[in-house]
Motif scaffolding. Structure first.
Motif, PDB file in Angstrom:
ATOM      1  N   ARG A  79       0.860   6.063 -13.745  1.00 43.68           N
ATOM      2  CA  ARG A  79       0.430   4.664 -13.662  1.00 43.68           C
ATOM      3  C   ARG A  79       1.643   3.736 -13.637  1.00 43.68           C
ATOM      4  N   GLU A  80       2.640   4.018 -14.455  1.00 46.92           N
ATOM      5  CA  GLU A  80       3.834   3.169 -14.482  1.00 46.92           C
ATOM      6  C   GLU A  80       4.562   3.192 -13.148  1.00 46.92           C
ATOM      7  N   ILE A  81       4.642   4.344 -12.516  1.00 52.02           N
ATOM      8  CA  ILE A  81       5.281   4.436 -11.199  1.00 52.02           C
ATOM      9  C   ILE A  81       4.464   3.664 -10.173  1.00 52.02           C
ATOM     10  N   LEU A  82       3.145   3.829 -10.217  1.00 52.92           N
ATOM     11  CA  LEU A  82       2.278   3.088  -9.294  1.00 52.92           C
ATOM     12  C   LEU A  82       2.459   1.587  -9.475  1.00 52.92           C
ATOM     13  N   GLU A  83       2.449   1.113 -10.715  1.00 58.39           N
ATOM     14  CA  GLU A  83       2.607  -0.316 -10.970  1.00 58.39           C
ATOM     15  C   GLU A  83       3.963  -0.828 -10.483  1.00 58.39           C
ATOM     16  N   ALA A  84       5.009  -0.055 -10.713  1.00 52.84           N
ATOM     17  CA  ALA A  84       6.341  -0.469 -10.254  1.00 52.84           C
ATOM     18  C   ALA A  84       6.390  -0.552  -8.735  1.00 52.84           C
ATOM     19  N   LEU A  85       5.785   0.412  -8.064  1.00 61.29           N
ATOM     20  CA  LEU A  85       5.768   0.421  -6.605  1.00 61.29           C
ATOM     21  C   LEU A  85       4.952  -0.744  -6.057  1.00 61.29           C
ATOM     22  N   VAL A  86       3.811  -1.002  -6.677  1.00 60.25           N
ATOM     23  CA  VAL A  86       2.964  -2.119  -6.254  1.00 60.25           C
ATOM     24  C   VAL A  86       3.687  -3.452  -6.454  1.00 60.25           C
ATOM     25  N   ALA A  87       4.319  -3.631  -7.604  1.00 62.64           N
ATOM     26  CA  ALA A  87       5.046  -4.875  -7.873  1.00 62.64           C
ATOM     27  C   ALA A  87       6.165  -5.068  -6.859  1.00 62.64           C
ATOM     28  N   GLN A  88       6.891  -3.998  -6.556  1.00 62.96           N
ATOM     29  CA  GLN A  88       7.984  -4.092  -5.576  1.00 62.96           C
ATOM     30  C   GLN A  88       7.443  -4.403  -4.184  1.00 62.96           C
ATOM     31  N   ALA A  89       6.356  -3.749  -3.804  1.00 62.75           N
ATOM     32  CA  ALA A  89       5.760  -3.992  -2.484  1.00 62.75           C
ATOM     33  C   ALA A  89       5.290  -5.436  -2.358  1.00 62.75           C
ATOM     34  N   TYR A  90       4.736  -5.983  -3.426  1.00 63.07           N
ATOM     35  CA  TYR A  90       4.319  -7.385  -3.409  1.00 63.07           C
ATOM     36  C   TYR A  90       5.537  -8.302  -3.304  1.00 63.07           C
ATOM     37  N   GLN A  91       6.562  -8.004  -4.087  1.00 66.32           N
ATOM     38  CA  GLN A  91       7.754  -8.857  -4.123  1.00 66.32           C
ATOM     39  C   GLN A  91       8.407  -8.966  -2.747  1.00 66.32           C
ATOM     40  N   VAL A  92       8.419  -7.883  -1.981  1.00 62.75           N
ATOM     41  CA  VAL A  92       9.045  -7.916  -0.654  1.00 62.75           C
ATOM     42  C   VAL A  92       8.014  -8.210   0.445  1.00 62.75           C
ATOM     43  N   GLU A  93       6.839  -8.668   0.023  1.00 66.03           N
ATOM     44  CA  GLU A  93       5.775  -9.139   0.913  1.00 66.03           C
ATOM     45  C   GLU A  93       5.228  -8.065   1.853  1.00 66.03           C
ATOM     46  N   LYS A  94       5.169  -6.821   1.354  1.00 69.56           N
ATOM     47  CA  LYS A  94       4.516  -5.762   2.119  1.00 69.56           C
ATOM     48  C   LYS A  94       3.022  -5.749   1.861  1.00 69.56           C
ATOM     49  N   ILE A  95       2.611  -6.243   0.674  1.00 67.98           N
ATOM     50  CA  ILE A  95       1.193  -6.336   0.339  1.00 67.98           C
ATOM     51  C   ILE A  95       0.907  -7.712  -0.255  1.00 67.98           C
ATOM     52  N   THR A  96      -0.354  -8.087  -0.230  1.00 68.61           N
ATOM     53  CA  THR A  96      -0.784  -9.376  -0.772  1.00 68.61           C
ATOM     54  C   THR A  96      -1.227  -9.228  -2.224  1.00 68.61           C
ATOM     55  N   SER A  97      -1.433 -10.352  -2.868  1.00 68.69           N
ATOM     56  CA  SER A  97      -1.921 -10.296  -4.251  1.00 68.69           C
ATOM     57  C   SER A  97      -3.319  -9.683  -4.312  1.00 68.69           C
ATOM     58  N   ALA A  98      -4.130  -9.920  -3.291  1.00 71.44           N
ATOM     59  CA  ALA A  98      -5.464  -9.301  -3.262  1.00 71.44           C
ATOM     60  C   ALA A  98      -5.343  -7.780  -3.196  1.00 71.44           C
ATOM     61  N   GLU A  99      -4.384  -7.287  -2.424  1.00 71.51           N
ATOM     62  CA  GLU A  99      -4.171  -5.844  -2.346  1.00 71.51           C
ATOM     63  C   GLU A  99      -3.660  -5.294  -3.676  1.00 71.51           C
ATOM     64  N   VAL A 100      -2.822  -6.062  -4.371  1.00 74.59           N
ATOM     65  CA  VAL A 100      -2.361  -5.669  -5.703  1.00 74.59           C
ATOM     66  C   VAL A 100      -3.580  -5.411  -6.590  1.00 74.59           C
ATOM     67  N   GLY A 101      -4.509  -6.359  -6.586  1.00 74.30           N
ATOM     68  CA  GLY A 101      -5.703  -6.224  -7.413  1.00 74.30           C
ATOM     69  C   GLY A 101      -6.547  -5.023  -7.046  1.00 74.30           C
ATOM     70  N   ARG A 102      -6.748  -4.801  -5.751  1.00 73.93           N
ATOM     71  CA  ARG A 102      -7.566  -3.660  -5.321  1.00 73.93           C
ATOM     72  C   ARG A 102      -6.898  -2.331  -5.662  1.00 73.93           C
ATOM     73  N   ILE A 103      -5.605  -2.220  -5.408  1.00 75.65           N
ATOM     74  CA  ILE A 103      -4.890  -0.963  -5.659  1.00 75.65           C
ATOM     75  C   ILE A 103      -4.910  -0.607  -7.139  1.00 75.65           C
ATOM     76  N   LEU A 104      -4.702  -1.615  -7.985  1.00 75.55           N
ATOM     77  CA  LEU A 104      -4.615  -1.359  -9.418  1.00 75.55           C
ATOM     78  C   LEU A 104      -5.946  -1.492 -10.146  1.00 75.55           C
ATOM     79  N   GLY A 105      -6.991  -1.915  -9.431  1.00 70.11           N
ATOM     80  CA  GLY A 105      -8.302  -2.067 -10.060  1.00 70.11           C
ATOM     81  C   GLY A 105      -8.344  -3.209 -11.059  1.00 70.11           C
ATOM     82  N   LEU A 106      -7.617  -4.279 -10.768  1.00 66.38           N
ATOM     83  CA  LEU A 106      -7.594  -5.427 -11.675  1.00 66.38           C
ATOM     84  C   LEU A 106      -8.846  -6.276 -11.463  1.00 66.38           C
TER      85      LEU A 106
END
Length: 92
Positions: free
Chosen positions: A22-49
């Motif tokens: 989970r920690e690796i997934l969260e780090a990857l998701v945060a990095q992908a968002y930061q460099v604009e590869k994914i949107t905040s909506a995708e962050v929520g869907r990927i992590l189940g927020l």
């Protein structure tokens, strides 16, 4: 997709092995968002927020700046003005 990853013991010792995936997934998701590869909506869907607030809290916790610029602000201000006009009573 499943990926096998070899982590050096020197790095792995800093993580709880029960939560490592989970920690690796969260780090990857945060990095992908930061460099604009994914949107905040995708962050929520990927992590189940569960909500936009939870997404924003996650991004803040991971020091990922929200992507909100002056164009976004102007769109929000225009929307707010339109909503206020719709709610105000009409003058005869």
């Amino acid at each position: 997709m499943q990926i096998t990853l070899d982590l050096p013991d020197e790095l792995a010792q800093h993580f709880n092995s029960e939560h490592l995936a989970r920690e690796i997934l969260e780090a990857l998701v945060a990095q992908a968002y930061q460099v604009e590869k994914i949107t905040s909506a995708e962050v929520g869907r990927i992590l189940g927020l569960p909500s936009r607030w939870a997404i924003d809290a996650f991004l803040k916790q991971h020091n990922a700046d929200l992507h909100y610029d002056t164009a976004d602000l102007e769109r929000d201000r225009t929307t707010l003005r339109q909503l206020r006009q719709q709610q105000s009573p009409s003058t005869p």
